[in-house]
Enzyme design. Sequence first.
Site, PDB file in Angstrom:
ATOM      1  N   PHE A  13     -12.964   9.873  35.395  1.00 27.53           N
ATOM      2  CA  PHE A  13     -11.978   8.702  35.371  1.00 27.53           C
ATOM      3  C   PHE A  13     -10.893   8.332  36.338  1.00 27.53           C
ATOM      4  O   PHE A  13     -11.316   8.092  36.693  1.00 27.53           O
ATOM      5  CB  PHE A  13     -11.451   8.422  33.673  1.00 27.53           C
ATOM      6  CG  PHE A  13     -10.416   8.113  33.548  1.00 27.53           C
ATOM      7  CD1 PHE A  13     -10.413   6.750  34.223  1.00 27.53           C
ATOM      8  CD2 PHE A  13      -9.216   7.964  32.844  1.00 27.53           C
ATOM      9  CE1 PHE A  13      -9.746   5.760  34.219  1.00 27.53           C
ATOM     10  CE2 PHE A  13      -8.437   7.605  32.352  1.00 27.53           C
ATOM     11  CZ  PHE A  13      -8.118   5.818  33.017  1.00 27.53           C
ATOM     12  N   GLY A  15     -10.245  11.106  38.887  1.00 30.94           N
ATOM     13  CA  GLY A  15     -10.462  11.694  39.796  1.00 30.94           C
ATOM     14  C   GLY A  15     -10.898  10.794  40.782  1.00 30.94           C
ATOM     15  O   GLY A  15     -10.722  10.938  42.403  1.00 30.94           O
ATOM     16  N   ALA A  82     -10.896  19.672  33.153  1.00 25.68           N
ATOM     17  CA  ALA A  82     -10.451  20.322  32.229  1.00 25.68           C
ATOM     18  C   ALA A  82     -10.823  19.248  30.870  1.00 25.68           C
ATOM     19  O   ALA A  82     -11.903  17.776  31.009  1.00 25.68           O
ATOM     20  CB  ALA A  82      -9.079  19.366  32.016  1.00 25.68           C
ATOM     21  N   SER A 124       0.274  16.845  30.424  1.00 24.34           N
ATOM     22  CA  SER A 124      -0.196  16.167  29.450  1.00 24.34           C
ATOM     23  C   SER A 124       0.584  15.887  28.412  1.00 24.34           C
ATOM     24  O   SER A 124       1.857  17.095  28.721  1.00 24.34           O
ATOM     25  CB  SER A 124      -1.293  16.470  28.838  1.00 24.34           C
ATOM     26  OG  SER A 124      -1.643  15.721  27.410  1.00 24.34           O
ATOM     27  N   TYR A 183      -6.278  22.305  22.655  1.00 18.51           N
ATOM     28  CA  TYR A 183      -5.663  21.511  24.116  1.00 18.51           C
ATOM     29  C   TYR A 183      -3.841  21.506  24.442  1.00 18.51           C
ATOM     30  O   TYR A 183      -4.308  21.660  25.720  1.00 18.51           O
ATOM     31  CB  TYR A 183      -6.278  19.598  23.512  1.00 18.51           C
ATOM     32  CG  TYR A 183      -5.747  19.193  24.902  1.00 18.51           C
ATOM     33  CD1 TYR A 183      -6.887  18.948  25.394  1.00 18.51           C
ATOM     34  CD2 TYR A 183      -5.070  18.125  25.066  1.00 18.51           C
ATOM     35  CE1 TYR A 183      -6.362  18.389  26.843  1.00 18.51           C
ATOM     36  CE2 TYR A 183      -4.311  17.645  25.910  1.00 18.51           C
ATOM     37  CZ  TYR A 183      -5.568  17.772  27.113  1.00 18.51           C
ATOM     38  OH  TYR A 183      -5.140  16.718  28.153  1.00 18.51           O
ATOM     39  N   ARG A 251       2.979   4.809  21.059  1.00 22.13           N
ATOM     40  CA  ARG A 251       2.686   5.566  22.934  1.00 22.13           C
ATOM     41  C   ARG A 251       2.497   4.996  24.128  1.00 22.13           C
ATOM     42  O   ARG A 251       2.893   3.981  23.716  1.00 22.13           O
ATOM     43  CB  ARG A 251       0.807   5.872  22.699  1.00 22.13           C
ATOM     44  CG  ARG A 251       0.112   6.765  21.353  1.00 22.13           C
ATOM     45  CD  ARG A 251       1.012   7.781  21.543  1.00 22.13           C
ATOM     46  NE  ARG A 251      -0.428   9.387  21.091  1.00 22.13           N
ATOM     47  CZ  ARG A 251       0.814   9.259  19.122  1.00 22.13           C
ATOM     48  NH1 ARG A 251       1.663   8.062  19.216  1.00 22.13           N
ATOM     49  NH2 ARG A 251       0.189   9.930  18.394  1.00 22.13           N
TER      50      ARG A 251
END
Length: 371
Positions: A13, A15, A82, A124, A183, A251
């Site tokens: 996505f 990349g 990842a 992240s 994660y 978020r």
Amino acid sequence: MKGSVLITGGAGFIGSHLSDELLRCGYRVRALDNLSPQVHGRDAKRPDYLNPDVELIVGDIRNPEAVRKALDGVDFVFHYAAIVGVGQSMYEVANYTEVNNLGTAVLLEALIERPVRKLVVASSMSIYGEGLYRDARGEIRAGNERPLEQLKAGDWEVADDGGQAMAPVPTPESKQPSLASVYALSKYDQERMSLMIGRAYNIPTVALRFFNVYGTRQALSNPYTGVLAIFGSRLLNERPPLIFEDGLQRRDFVSVHDVARASRLAMEKDEAAGQVINIGSGRSYTVVQVAESVAKAMGKEIEPEITGQYRVGDIRHCFSDITLARELLGYEPELPLESGLDDLCTWIEKQTAEDRVDEMKAQLSSRGLAL
């Protein structure tokens, strides 16, 4: 040509959008990607959306031979390979640790032998855990992890020591990590290892802490992908988006086009070397707001289903302070969520998606990770 670039995870996505950005700016681009079935489907092949000018090497980041081959003749590296998924990481512990941590170690050993001009690694926002908050006295402080008993009682907000709910504020890079999932731990490991080896071997390295990235080309059949793609997949199948807790968690949603541009700037700007930089929109939305916005953009009169359940490893509020990205990169978000959702939903409506959210929920519930 300005130089040759390797993107690990380059058929995915973020990349693939980064490839488009780099090619547009005159770079040669090579991608190393294992075409994981969870992302690319069971009959994984070169994605149609991947620019034909990208040289694709199908190989695994854990394979030293594949990594060395991919690095041949490369000037810059973006390490974006990842496995992504907070909930899944809590039961596929070995897999996440092997791909994210060991894969990074394999790449770094190859870079020790063959250094490049710049390494940019995808980190992240998950490493922050809870974001920053303002308490009743007006003081800024880190949010504590919410006790299990509080979550079971359906009391969702982060409280101060006196039990009073606090107000979330933007989170800068200076906030200490609080790793609430495997994660998050693996992303922190990727970030720290890369900066450590970069410093030791004089490889200029930048870690970009991405917030909630959305846009076209997300894997709609992957129930651990970005929440907007998951909502779109549910609506495409005429089912309501499922929302945990009460839907009021906040978020930061940032367009993949802004992320691709920020990534290029991190590679090009000497001032970024050795830094950890937030890449977000600098704005926050509640999850229920964005679920309703996705439905509206898709023309669906389907209300989200607010479950009142919680997932182990989830946090309440976290959104970005992007002051450092502005100062070091000259980065400014260009695509507001409202415009980005129109593009995303127009694309989603042309796709087919296998709705696997119930399967994901069952996996978590059977392990006591969603209650």
